[in-house]
Design an enzyme around this catalytic site. Structure first.
Site, PDB file in Angstrom:
ATOM      1  N   MET A 150      -8.082   3.965   2.149  1.00 33.43           N
ATOM      2  CA  MET A 150      -8.824   3.597   0.966  1.00 33.43           C
ATOM      3  C   MET A 150      -8.644   2.116   0.699  1.00 33.43           C
ATOM      4  O   MET A 150      -7.577   1.688   0.296  1.00 33.43           O
ATOM      5  CB  MET A 150      -8.323   4.379  -0.231  1.00 33.43           C
ATOM      6  CG  MET A 150      -8.886   3.836  -1.516  1.00 33.43           C
ATOM      7  SD  MET A 150      -8.364   4.809  -2.883  1.00 33.43           S
ATOM      8  CE  MET A 150      -9.520   4.213  -4.055  1.00 33.43           C
ATOM      9  N   PRO A 151      -9.677   1.333   0.928  1.00 32.24           N
ATOM     10  CA  PRO A 151      -9.555  -0.080   0.602  1.00 32.24           C
ATOM     11  C   PRO A 151     -10.005  -0.382  -0.820  1.00 32.24           C
ATOM     12  O   PRO A 151     -10.878   0.285  -1.368  1.00 32.24           O
ATOM     13  CB  PRO A 151     -10.488  -0.749   1.607  1.00 32.24           C
ATOM     14  CG  PRO A 151     -11.500   0.284   1.929  1.00 32.24           C
ATOM     15  CD  PRO A 151     -10.833   1.623   1.760  1.00 32.24           C
ATOM     16  N   LEU A 152      -9.377  -1.392  -1.389  1.00 27.96           N
ATOM     17  CA  LEU A 152      -9.843  -2.000  -2.626  1.00 27.96           C
ATOM     18  C   LEU A 152     -10.211  -3.428  -2.248  1.00 27.96           C
ATOM     19  O   LEU A 152      -9.381  -4.169  -1.715  1.00 27.96           O
ATOM     20  CB  LEU A 152      -8.761  -1.991  -3.704  1.00 27.96           C
ATOM     21  CG  LEU A 152      -9.110  -2.738  -4.989  1.00 27.96           C
ATOM     22  CD1 LEU A 152     -10.329  -2.121  -5.675  1.00 27.96           C
ATOM     23  CD2 LEU A 152      -7.922  -2.774  -5.923  1.00 27.96           C
ATOM     24  N   THR A 211      -7.184  -4.792   0.076  1.00 26.25           N
ATOM     25  CA  THR A 211      -5.931  -4.047   0.037  1.00 26.25           C
ATOM     26  C   THR A 211      -6.231  -2.660   0.593  1.00 26.25           C
ATOM     27  O   THR A 211      -7.181  -2.005   0.152  1.00 26.25           O
ATOM     28  CB  THR A 211      -5.405  -3.925  -1.405  1.00 26.25           C
ATOM     29  OG1 THR A 211      -5.242  -5.242  -1.944  1.00 26.25           O
ATOM     30  CG2 THR A 211      -4.076  -3.188  -1.448  1.00 26.25           C
TER      31      THR A 211
END
Length: 129
Positions: free
Chosen positions: A1-3, A72
């Protein structure tokens, strides 16, 4: 899961959306990110109340077309995947948003599954450690 956080100078909503699409497609192609795993913060700075600073560090000439991309995501990608990601983001940012590859500055930060809460105050990935 990228932010993903994308910061650009004097960017229109359409320009920011194009950059967001470029980053998300590159993440899908190179880092095994699912299509519906899109969490992005897209910000345009007007140069007065919000500014972006840059220089010609490492011999790369940047100008007001600079785009900062901070990603992130959970750890686990290989150096080859990361290099492919950087390359693909620069290609797609140029194709979709007209951003020169020299103006694409990317910082990748990795963390562990326990470092995420995807809603409801829960650590949904905690059992994956």
């Amino acid at each position: 899961m990228p932010l993903v956080r994308i910061d650009a100078l004097n960017a229109t909503p359409q320009h920011l959306d194009a950059l967001g699409r470029a980053v998300h497609e590159a993440l899908q192609e190179t880092a095994d990110v699912p299509p519906d795993d899109r969490f992005q913060i897209l910000t345009s700075h007007d140069g007065t109340t919000g500014r972006l600073h840059y220089d010609d560090y490492l011999g790369v000439h940047r100008d007001d077309g600079i785009v900062y991309i901070a990603i992130t995501l959970r750890a686990g990608r290989t150096p080859e995947q990361k290099k492919a990601l950087y390359r693909r983001i620069a290609e797609l940012a140029h194709e979709y948003a007209g951003t020169e590859p020299r103006n694409v500055f990317i910082a990748l930060t990795e963390n562990e599954p326990i470092d995420w809460s995807c809603g409801n105050g829960e650590a949904q990935y905690a059992s994956q450690q």
